[in-house]
Scaffold this active site. Structure first.
Site, PDB file in Angstrom:
ATOM      1  N   HIS A 109       1.759   5.789   0.655  1.00  0.00           N
ATOM      2  CA  HIS A 109       0.777   5.038  -0.137  1.00  0.00           C
ATOM      3  C   HIS A 109       1.401   4.455  -1.409  1.00  0.00           C
ATOM      4  CE1 HIS A 109      -1.948   6.901   2.661  1.00  0.00           C
ATOM      5  NE2 HIS A 109      -1.490   8.095   2.295  1.00  0.00           N
ATOM      6  N   ASP A 137      -2.723   0.587  -3.759  1.00  0.00           N
ATOM      7  CA  ASP A 137      -3.041   0.742  -2.339  1.00  0.00           C
ATOM      8  C   ASP A 137      -4.399   1.425  -2.236  1.00  0.00           C
ATOM      9  OD1 ASP A 137      -2.378   0.553   0.458  1.00  0.00           O
ATOM     10  OD2 ASP A 137      -2.058   2.720   0.447  1.00  0.00           O
ATOM     11  N   GLU A 140      16.339  34.023   1.923  1.00  0.00           N
ATOM     12  CA  GLU A 140      16.194  32.825   2.770  1.00  0.00           C
ATOM     13  C   GLU A 140      14.799  32.239   2.592  1.00  0.00           C
ATOM     14  OE1 GLU A 140      18.738  31.636   4.040  1.00  0.00           O
ATOM     15  OE2 GLU A 140      20.129  33.274   4.407  1.00  0.00           O
ATOM     16  N   ASP A 182      -3.310  -4.323  -1.753  1.00  0.00           N
ATOM     17  CA  ASP A 182      -3.505  -4.598  -0.337  1.00  0.00           C
ATOM     18  C   ASP A 182      -4.648  -5.604  -0.188  1.00  0.00           C
ATOM     19  OD1 ASP A 182      -3.864  -4.568   2.378  1.00  0.00           O
ATOM     20  OD2 ASP A 182      -4.137  -2.402   2.553  1.00  0.00           O
ATOM     21  N   ASP A 228       3.860   1.732  -0.494  1.00  0.00           N
ATOM     22  CA  ASP A 228       3.138   0.470  -0.282  1.00  0.00           C
ATOM     23  C   ASP A 228       2.757  -0.165  -1.617  1.00  0.00           C
ATOM     24  OD1 ASP A 228       3.305   0.642   2.441  1.00  0.00           O
ATOM     25  OD2 ASP A 228       1.292   1.455   2.729  1.00  0.00           O
TER      26      ASP A 228
END
Length: 415
Positions: free
Chosen positions: A394, A263, A138, A317, A397
């Site tokens: 990021h 960005d 697991e 940006d 964007d």
């Protein structure tokens, strides 16, 4: 004599040969309920220790679970089952205090530990030989690959050859660390997927098969996740149109509608840059280049980007006009994205609506991670919140900026 085919399902025949020949170090075994992967691993560890003993190689094993309280009723009983199924119980001594199994002819041991406190593993010792075999049962319960790496550093020592097994039912979310990790190609790693459909029906029994069929008819998505071991998602994934695959140099040479986005990074946020090809006819976006760095100066960013972009157009940006002016001074054709109402939501929905977003995970690992892990937030009741989270996005964007004119034309921009 017990035939191996009576203990190991046919789907594991090739991986059994691989282990016997020592072709890999790490074996990730994933699959659905009833796939018998745990039965295979437990049998393989017992067989391997006994095989090594015949070659006068004194190897040992350690079986790990995230929480020690779960060991006795799971992996300990599983190893006892394997010893009995292989017909060698007269050669093994069981013990609960401490919890271990001992191969009587040589004293080789199978140890069991919880990783509640991984520092305790540094003191694990065996009287003879070394820990060659490790099994993480697991493994998805562990906190992440950093924890696995830390544990491996503690236990994989004292020898040259190792075989490490990782077994798990794939978590539902594609963004879960273990689902992402098994997609990484490594020469020392073999990934194997199994389901109950490859197991002899008589091993599973009529009740199990009836439950599986009922789930298939009444809860098809749950059936795919639980019984087939498929990553079906949580329902909160923002992007369900992602394909992770290699993008060849031949493909890249044919790309002629390039989009570049950037960005700006901050003190705690990375600088993110991407190059992609947009196939407008088929509505497919191919992302094949990224830069992802913390504390990257504008001068160094311009140097790295110019090597790839040359005189290509870059949309970034617009919140940092001084940075735009600075990198322009270094020769980049950078333009700030124009602002518009609801621009973030509109841009993400445009990306969602594409037929396919193809990302090369080797060339763009951080971009692949962001797009796969980006999910809606939940409220206290567990319901999904409206709006898209503004974190760990990021490169998302950067791609919104890059595709600005494809999304809405010159009216808006994305910030």
């Amino acid at each position: 004599m017990v035939k191996l085919s009576q203990v190991i399902a046919p789907s594991f025949a090739e991986i059994h040969k691989d282990i016997k020949q020592g072709l890999h170090t790490h074996y990730w075994l994933k699959g659905g309920r009833g796939s018998t992967k745990s039965s295979f691993i437990s049998s393989e560890i017992v067989l391997s220790i006994m095989r090594d003993a015949k070659k006068r190689k004194f190897t040992n094993a350690i079986i790990l679970r995230r929480y020690g309280i779960t060991i006795r009723e799971s992996v300990y009983e599983q190893l006892c089952w394997a010893i009995n199924a292989l017909g060698v119980s007269h050669l093994w001594q069981t013990g609960l205090s401490p919890m271990q199994l001992t191969y009587i002819p040589t004293g080789q041991k199978i140890l069991f530990r919880g990783v509640d406190d991984p520092t305790k593993l540094k003191s694990v010792k065996v009287g003879r030989g070394y820990l060659k075999y490790v099994w993480y049962e697991e493994v998805n319960e562990f906190e992440g690959e950093a924890k696995i790496h830390s544990v491996n550093q503690s236990v994989l020592r004292g020898g040259k050859d190792f075989a490490v097994f990782y077994s798990f039912n794939p978590p539902q979310s594609a963004g879960n660390w273990v689902n992402r990790y098994v997609e990484i190609k490594r020469d020392d790693t073999l990934v194997h997927h199994s389901t109950y459909l490859t197991v002899p029906r008589e091993w599973l029994g009529d009740t199990f098969l009836a439950e599986a069929e009922y789930a298939k008819e009444t809860r098809p998505e749950a059936y795919r996740h639980e019984y087939l071991g498929e990553v079906t998602g949580t329902g909160g994934e923002v992007f369900t149109n992602i394909t992770l695959r290699g993008i060849s140099e031949e493909e890249i040479k044919r790309f002629d509608h390039l989009r570049r986005g950037m960005d700006w990074g901050y003190a705690a946020d990375p600088f993110a840059y991407n190059t992609a090809h947009y196939d407008k006819t088929r509505r497919r976006l191919y992302i094949f280049f990224e830069i992802h760095k913390l504390r990257l100066s504008n001068r160094e960013a311009a140097r790295l980007i110019s090597a790839e972009a040359g005189n290509g157009r870059i949309i970034c940006d617009s919140a940092e006009p001084k940075s735009i002016d600075e990198v322009r001074g270094y020769g980049l054709r950078v333009y700030g994205a124009k602002k518009g109402p609801d621009s973030v939501e509109y841009g993400i929905k445009w990306l969602q609506d594409l037929e396919e977003i193809v990302i090369d995970p080797s060339r763009c690992p951080e971009t692949a991670r962001e797009f796969r892990e980006y999910e809606l937030d939940r409220d206290k009741e567990g319901n999904f919140k409206a709006g898209f989270p503004d974190r760990n996005n990021h490169h998302i964007d950067a791609m919104r900026y890059a595709c600005e004119e494809d999304i809405t034309g010159p009216r808006f921009s994305f910030h």
